[in-house]
Design a protein around this motif. Sequence first.
Motif, PDB file in Angstrom:
ATOM      1  N   TYR A  64     -13.313  42.582 -12.057  1.00  0.00           N
ATOM      2  CA  TYR A  64     -14.556  41.909 -12.436  1.00  0.00           C
ATOM      3  C   TYR A  64     -15.630  42.939 -12.765  1.00  0.00           C
ATOM      4  O   TYR A  64     -16.351  42.805 -13.752  1.00  0.00           O
ATOM      5  CB  TYR A  64     -15.038  41.008 -11.305  1.00  0.00           C
ATOM      6  CG  TYR A  64     -16.385  40.375 -11.580  1.00  0.00           C
ATOM      7  CD1 TYR A  64     -16.486  39.288 -12.438  1.00  0.00           C
ATOM      8  CD2 TYR A  64     -17.551  40.880 -11.023  1.00  0.00           C
ATOM      9  CE1 TYR A  64     -17.707  38.718 -12.718  1.00  0.00           C
ATOM     10  CE2 TYR A  64     -18.784  40.320 -11.296  1.00  0.00           C
ATOM     11  CZ  TYR A  64     -18.857  39.240 -12.144  1.00  0.00           C
ATOM     12  OH  TYR A  64     -20.075  38.681 -12.428  1.00  0.00           O
ATOM     13  N   GLU A 121     -17.694  43.153 -16.087  1.00  0.00           N
ATOM     14  CA  GLU A 121     -19.139  42.970 -15.961  1.00  0.00           C
ATOM     15  C   GLU A 121     -19.869  44.083 -16.714  1.00  0.00           C
ATOM     16  O   GLU A 121     -20.795  43.829 -17.487  1.00  0.00           O
ATOM     17  CB  GLU A 121     -19.507  43.002 -14.471  1.00  0.00           C
ATOM     18  CG  GLU A 121     -20.979  42.919 -14.191  1.00  0.00           C
ATOM     19  CD  GLU A 121     -21.311  43.412 -12.780  1.00  0.00           C
ATOM     20  OE1 GLU A 121     -20.505  43.200 -11.859  1.00  0.00           O
ATOM     21  OE2 GLU A 121     -22.377  44.031 -12.625  1.00  0.00           O
ATOM     22  N   SER A 175     -24.806  37.783 -19.454  1.00  0.00           N
ATOM     23  CA  SER A 175     -24.438  39.091 -18.909  1.00  0.00           C
ATOM     24  C   SER A 175     -25.422  39.453 -17.799  1.00  0.00           C
ATOM     25  O   SER A 175     -25.055  40.132 -16.844  1.00  0.00           O
ATOM     26  CB  SER A 175     -24.360  40.173 -19.984  1.00  0.00           C
ATOM     27  OG  SER A 175     -25.507  40.211 -20.745  1.00  0.00           O
ATOM     28  N   SER A 205     -23.344  32.569  -5.892  1.00  0.00           N
ATOM     29  CA  SER A 205     -22.892  33.883  -5.426  1.00  0.00           C
ATOM     30  C   SER A 205     -23.613  34.230  -4.128  1.00  0.00           C
ATOM     31  O   SER A 205     -22.991  34.721  -3.178  1.00  0.00           O
ATOM     32  CB  SER A 205     -23.177  34.967  -6.463  1.00  0.00           C
ATOM     33  OG  SER A 205     -22.571  34.651  -7.669  1.00  0.00           O
ATOM     34  N   LEU A 244     -31.425  44.860 -16.541  1.00  0.00           N
ATOM     35  CA  LEU A 244     -29.993  44.658 -16.716  1.00  0.00           C
ATOM     36  C   LEU A 244     -29.666  44.461 -18.184  1.00  0.00           C
ATOM     37  O   LEU A 244     -29.056  45.288 -18.816  1.00  0.00           O
ATOM     38  CB  LEU A 244     -29.519  43.476 -15.881  1.00  0.00           C
ATOM     39  CG  LEU A 244     -29.581  43.743 -14.381  1.00  0.00           C
ATOM     40  CD1 LEU A 244     -29.234  42.511 -13.591  1.00  0.00           C
ATOM     41  CD2 LEU A 244     -28.654  44.883 -14.000  1.00  0.00           C
ATOM     42  N   MET A 270     -18.516  33.285 -18.905  1.00  0.00           N
ATOM     43  CA  MET A 270     -19.510  33.314 -17.836  1.00  0.00           C
ATOM     44  C   MET A 270     -20.171  31.951 -17.699  1.00  0.00           C
ATOM     45  O   MET A 270     -20.432  31.477 -16.596  1.00  0.00           O
ATOM     46  CB  MET A 270     -20.537  34.398 -18.176  1.00  0.00           C
ATOM     47  CG  MET A 270     -21.190  35.025 -16.999  1.00  0.00           C
ATOM     48  SD  MET A 270     -20.029  35.811 -15.887  1.00  0.00           S
ATOM     49  CE  MET A 270     -20.871  35.596 -14.339  1.00  0.00           C
ATOM     50  N   ALA A 293     -26.560  37.153 -15.770  1.00  0.00           N
ATOM     51  CA  ALA A 293     -26.015  36.396 -14.644  1.00  0.00           C
ATOM     52  C   ALA A 293     -24.814  37.119 -14.038  1.00  0.00           C
ATOM     53  O   ALA A 293     -24.693  37.233 -12.818  1.00  0.00           O
ATOM     54  CB  ALA A 293     -25.612  35.004 -15.103  1.00  0.00           C
ATOM     55  N   ALA A 294     -23.939  37.642 -14.907  1.00  0.00           N
ATOM     56  CA  ALA A 294     -22.755  38.348 -14.426  1.00  0.00           C
ATOM     57  C   ALA A 294     -23.171  39.544 -13.587  1.00  0.00           C
ATOM     58  O   ALA A 294     -22.618  39.794 -12.509  1.00  0.00           O
ATOM     59  CB  ALA A 294     -21.904  38.810 -15.606  1.00  0.00           C
ATOM     60  N   ALA A 295     -24.162  40.270 -14.080  1.00  0.00           N
ATOM     61  CA  ALA A 295     -24.584  41.475 -13.391  1.00  0.00           C
ATOM     62  C   ALA A 295     -25.279  41.147 -12.071  1.00  0.00           C
ATOM     63  O   ALA A 295     -25.042  41.807 -11.062  1.00  0.00           O
ATOM     64  CB  ALA A 295     -25.505  42.289 -14.290  1.00  0.00           C
ATOM     65  N   ALA A 315     -24.806  38.456 -10.256  1.00  0.00           N
ATOM     66  CA  ALA A 315     -23.770  37.979  -9.331  1.00  0.00           C
ATOM     67  C   ALA A 315     -23.028  39.169  -8.731  1.00  0.00           C
ATOM     68  O   ALA A 315     -22.808  39.235  -7.521  1.00  0.00           O
ATOM     69  CB  ALA A 315     -22.808  37.045 -10.051  1.00  0.00           C
ATOM     70  N   GLY A 316     -22.668  40.118  -9.602  1.00  0.00           N
ATOM     71  CA  GLY A 316     -21.975  41.314  -9.125  1.00  0.00           C
ATOM     72  C   GLY A 316     -22.823  42.079  -8.117  1.00  0.00           C
ATOM     73  O   GLY A 316     -22.333  42.515  -7.073  1.00  0.00           O
ATOM     74  N   LEU A 317     -24.092  42.166  -8.434  1.00  0.00           N
ATOM     75  CA  LEU A 317     -25.036  42.883  -7.565  1.00  0.00           C
ATOM     76  C   LEU A 317     -25.106  42.226  -6.182  1.00  0.00           C
ATOM     77  O   LEU A 317     -25.034  42.895  -5.149  1.00  0.00           O
ATOM     78  CB  LEU A 317     -26.416  42.837  -8.227  1.00  0.00           C
ATOM     79  CG  LEU A 317     -27.513  43.664  -7.615  1.00  0.00           C
ATOM     80  CD1 LEU A 317     -27.335  45.100  -8.060  1.00  0.00           C
ATOM     81  CD2 LEU A 317     -28.872  43.154  -8.070  1.00  0.00           C
ATOM     82  N   ARG A 347     -34.164  47.345 -11.589  1.00  0.00           N
ATOM     83  CA  ARG A 347     -33.369  47.721 -12.745  1.00  0.00           C
ATOM     84  C   ARG A 347     -33.414  46.657 -13.823  1.00  0.00           C
ATOM     85  O   ARG A 347     -33.318  45.473 -13.555  1.00  0.00           O
ATOM     86  CB  ARG A 347     -31.928  48.023 -12.390  1.00  0.00           C
ATOM     87  CG  ARG A 347     -31.416  47.380 -11.159  1.00  0.00           C
ATOM     88  CD  ARG A 347     -30.064  47.954 -10.826  1.00  0.00           C
ATOM     89  NE  ARG A 347     -30.044  48.461  -9.479  1.00  0.00           N
ATOM     90  CZ  ARG A 347     -28.963  48.410  -8.707  1.00  0.00           C
ATOM     91  NH1 ARG A 347     -27.845  47.957  -9.173  1.00  0.00           N
ATOM     92  NH2 ARG A 347     -29.027  48.862  -7.473  1.00  0.00           N
ATOM     93  N   TRP A 351     -22.904  40.359  -4.729  1.00  0.00           N
ATOM     94  CA  TRP A 351     -21.641  40.578  -4.015  1.00  0.00           C
ATOM     95  C   TRP A 351     -21.565  41.993  -3.466  1.00  0.00           C
ATOM     96  O   TRP A 351     -21.210  42.205  -2.311  1.00  0.00           O
ATOM     97  CB  TRP A 351     -20.461  40.325  -4.944  1.00  0.00           C
ATOM     98  CG  TRP A 351     -20.039  38.908  -5.014  1.00  0.00           C
ATOM     99  CD1 TRP A 351     -20.438  37.990  -5.929  1.00  0.00           C
ATOM    100  CD2 TRP A 351     -19.141  38.226  -4.143  1.00  0.00           C
ATOM    101  NE1 TRP A 351     -19.852  36.790  -5.685  1.00  0.00           N
ATOM    102  CE2 TRP A 351     -19.031  36.900  -4.596  1.00  0.00           C
ATOM    103  CE3 TRP A 351     -18.412  38.614  -3.012  1.00  0.00           C
ATOM    104  CZ2 TRP A 351     -18.237  35.955  -3.975  1.00  0.00           C
ATOM    105  CZ3 TRP A 351     -17.602  37.671  -2.401  1.00  0.00           C
ATOM    106  CH2 TRP A 351     -17.523  36.358  -2.872  1.00  0.00           C
ATOM    107  N   ARG A 352     -21.864  42.953  -4.313  1.00  0.00           N
ATOM    108  CA  ARG A 352     -21.678  44.350  -3.903  1.00  0.00           C
ATOM    109  C   ARG A 352     -22.673  44.757  -2.824  1.00  0.00           C
ATOM    110  O   ARG A 352     -22.330  45.451  -1.889  1.00  0.00           O
ATOM    111  CB  ARG A 352     -21.845  45.274  -5.112  1.00  0.00           C
ATOM    112  CG  ARG A 352     -20.607  45.353  -5.959  1.00  0.00           C
ATOM    113  CD  ARG A 352     -20.690  46.504  -6.938  1.00  0.00           C
ATOM    114  NE  ARG A 352     -21.685  46.256  -7.984  1.00  0.00           N
ATOM    115  CZ  ARG A 352     -21.463  45.507  -9.048  1.00  0.00           C
ATOM    116  NH1 ARG A 352     -20.292  44.931  -9.214  1.00  0.00           N
ATOM    117  NH2 ARG A 352     -22.384  45.348  -9.957  1.00  0.00           N
ATOM    118  N   PHE A 381     -19.379  43.758 -20.415  1.00  0.00           N
ATOM    119  CA  PHE A 381     -20.249  42.688 -20.913  1.00  0.00           C
ATOM    120  C   PHE A 381     -21.692  43.192 -21.048  1.00  0.00           C
ATOM    121  O   PHE A 381     -22.362  42.972 -22.058  1.00  0.00           O
ATOM    122  CB  PHE A 381     -20.179  41.516 -19.934  1.00  0.00           C
ATOM    123  CG  PHE A 381     -20.795  40.232 -20.433  1.00  0.00           C
ATOM    124  CD1 PHE A 381     -21.201  40.075 -21.753  1.00  0.00           C
ATOM    125  CD2 PHE A 381     -20.948  39.153 -19.574  1.00  0.00           C
ATOM    126  CE1 PHE A 381     -21.749  38.898 -22.198  1.00  0.00           C
ATOM    127  CE2 PHE A 381     -21.503  37.966 -20.013  1.00  0.00           C
ATOM    128  CZ  PHE A 381     -21.902  37.837 -21.318  1.00  0.00           C
TER     129      PHE A 381
END
Lengths: 282, 262, 257, 272
Positions: C38, C42, B138, B171, B132, D167, B140-142, B144-146, B130, B148-149, C45
């Motif tokens: 979050y 996220e 953003s 993460s 992002l 961030m 990095a945020a995505a 990191a979220g990925l 994908r 975790w999830r 963002f």
Amino acid sequence: MQTRNVIRYLNRIDRRVLYTLLIIAITIPFFFTIQIRVPISRQTEQLYKVVEALPQNSFVLFGADWSASTRGENRAQSKALLIHLMRKKIHFIILCFDPQAKTLMQEMVTGMQKEYGYTDGVDWANFGYRTDQVNFLKGFGPDIPTTLSMDINGKRVQDLPVMRGIHTAHDITMLINVSGSTTTETYIDYLQGSYNLKMVAAVTSVMIPEMINRLDSGQLVGMMPGLQGAIEYEQKLGYIGKASAASVSASVAHLLIIALILLGNIYTLIEKRMSSSVRGRN
Amino acid sequence: MEHASPLVRIMVPLFSTCIVVMIQTARWKQIKIRRIHGLTAIEEAIGRATEMGRPMVCTTGLGTARAGIEIVTLQALSIITYIVRSSAKFATKAVLPVFDPQMLPVTQEAVREAYNLEGRPDLYNTEDIRFLTNNQFSYAAAVAGLIWREKAGATFMFGNYYAESLIIAESGNQVGAIQIAGTPATMQIPFFIATCDYVIIGDEFYAASAYLSKEPTALGSLVGQDIAKGLLLIIVILGSAAITFSQMAGSSLGKTILDLFS
Amino acid sequence: MTEFSPWLAEHLKVMSIWLGTFCTLGLFSILYRENKLYRFFEHLFLGISMGYLMGNVWTDTLRPKWWIPLWDKGEWWQAGVLIFGLFYYLIFFKKVSWIARLSIGFILGASSGLAFQGFVNDYWPQIPTSFKPLWPHQAIYDKTGLLVSKALSVPDAINNLIFMTILVCVMSYFFFSIEQNNRVLKRSAQAGRWMMMFTFGAIFGSTMMARIALLIDRLDFLVNDFGSHIGGQGVMFTLLLFLCGAVIFLAQRTDKE
Amino acid sequence: MFSNLFHPLHGSSWYIAILGCFALAGILIAILQSLPHALRRPLIRIVTFLGGLYYAVEYFWPTHSMPIPGSPKHMGNFLTPFISPAANMLSVIAGWTIGLGTINLCQIHGKRLLHAKEGKLNSLVFFIAMIAMFTLAVLKQAHPNLINKNLYMLLFEGLYQALDSTMFALVAFFLVSASYRAFRVRTGEATLLMVIAMVVMLGQIALGQQLTIHLPDHGFWHNFRVEIIRDWILTKASSASVRAIAFGIGIGNLAVALRVWLGLERGAFFDS
């Protein structure tokens, strides 16, 4: 047993506790105004001298390539350099390769210009954000007016008194780059190197080890190293800005981290000694 | 330098020739290279992710290309493709977040190809590769979220990294993934060392794809690079010696040498 | 609409501070663990940055460099540039997808062509500066009395020697085609590895300041800028502490589970 | 010849020229498609080579024997004047590729929305944010009235800047947990890394510098000031290995560029 539990706890403090400690370490100094005089580093001293030595009719290209993300260091650095330039009544233009920098710099300079008797377009100009630094700089060097064409207010270069007599990169007295990214290197590669320009850079602390090489090789003639550099520069200029205010917070946070590393190691050392004594008995 | 100086006109083609000649040599002569420590752990990491039944997250870093596609990112992709191929045997899911829109079609093609070569085209899922966003944090945020999830079992970080390196790697560390990173961005290596299980340093990154693929072109190029580096080292040592002796003798020869290079 | 405009202008600062605070706290919530809040921020963002990027590509690149020359100035050949760009999209059509590789290949070629200049400008100047004199000497002047090289003191000579040793050791670590069986090479490569760890330590320490400075800026925003909107720094500080406490409490409970 | 061909057109001839371009493109695709498969790879290689040739030749070709500073025509070589148009073209092409990413994002999030999958609310947020930001960014330039400008500023300052810098600031927290966990005296290398990091940290903060501020300003003991030690570490010792690593990377970059340019590269993307 009690001490052993304490020691074991030191080995695996929950990360949220660490985070809380960090927040406290940084915020508490906000409530006090403490000034600590710092020794001036070689790099900052050198930078100060270079700016101080600029002749009256100099023309400075101020490359500002920072955004809200590195504002913590770059804002104070930009401000300190601008104050120095404006005190010396040196003309400058701003050029950004980060879209946010355009607005942030515009706000900063318009906020200061009254105090130093500067006029937009006459003593300074903001040429805003440009994309594709490499290719832009390749065109910029040989023909500045055409490549810049308009400032952010839509005024043409020909109508801006500050741009009078500026044709090629050879007409630039000095290039300043305040940056939190690779733009400094691109400036060196495609403008400083090509035209043998006098260039100084104010960089974030991360970039110091890399930039010291550039300073050593003469590609840069001065450097402001991170927040500490800004603190030193503010002290040199004799005013208290954002950097000086953040000085204590930064110090306390650093000390906290050092303390945490030491605490973590106490357990490791004790564990090591215990395991080696066990081995000794066998 | 806007244009090449005389010495550059000699030296850069010389370096280039070394590399190209060695690439050609490698086509008929077998070449061995030394072991690169972190890379041998790739299999282990894939195995761990498979055991835990968790997916792998592979990133090719930020390609903030000056023009077009960044070469480092391509190099990273070739390492990641090798990893995807190895994981295909165990049908371990690999998720590839992409940063540069220009890299998206290239990455999709490469991964599809990798699965095809292993005879598992069914494993290819467009959603695993994908795009992002093209903004550092953003992204990095995505990622990191990925991590975790998806509860990543292994993360592979190759390519160019900047400040986001620690967000991604930490993460991964917090979800207990086994992590391998390799980057030519020297400034980020300490953070990978602090958070990853194995780190590939400096131009080991360029050696990595040669080591993994055992491909003659890459191996030959590596030998060529070694020769070029050797030349560079000799130049530096000789230069240093020349300067030392000339200055001991009080002559201005040293300055002449320095001028020659600038 | 006429009333909205001045109202917006008046409240812009306050609104952006409130929004900024929510965003900050929302993203900080990852420090507890990945959670719904979050995830919301996220995606927000992601959307904002994507929209921003698209907007920027249009306003800063495509409009001035392509649309205006094509439409206003009549530079019809700009249509060719569009077609070249559109070739990328052939990747979505299986039958002609290979044609996209022509575009990609061209761009890759251009990047590689630029690499020569990049290499020289990046690394060339570092070669002569690595020519370090290793023996102390007096200042040297040429016949006209011009300073050729500055005097070199003993400590400087030692520093230069250290520099050269490290340079050689670290470079020797990166020779891949030679097995490090040779004792000299092995030792030197090992020393190179230690030197690199030394350097990485320096980089780590140095970076600490950069990152802390950014956090200071963010907390300065929360405590000072936002704090002044809700009754002072102290209030915000207390609120922050309360949030941290809640997070630690929650974390301990979930850990036990 | 070229200057005759490439002159701006207006009115109906402009439309004809544009249509002609597209027709040519169609014919080109048809021709390319009819090429035998065996020719495809060499063709891609040739195009790649041509893409790099311009910049390489421009850089190495002998320059004007008597350059006149300030006059672009008398600097560089015969290829130099095309640098700027070529640059524009490359950035426009790069600009067009943003659509590739947008399509992919819309596919993923659109699917989630339509099939009411988990996280559909977040996908909705994504779409709203993207469209709002894009529309305002364009409107702000096309109709720069106060409402558009201020709404844009609200999104830019309130959301974008805040999210971006938050961030980044998170890195500080992660640094703390990473250094607490990783900096243990387990191996010699790790210990060295840790000790140097701590010395540098002490040397760069005001409170750390106070520790040794009583050492004299000159002479032997001056060298033991923590900021002087830090300076020595950064400028003298660590810069050497940074440079050594950089040399390797520089040569590595050059090698990969050469391989790509000359069509020697194998592996991901290049093989098929």
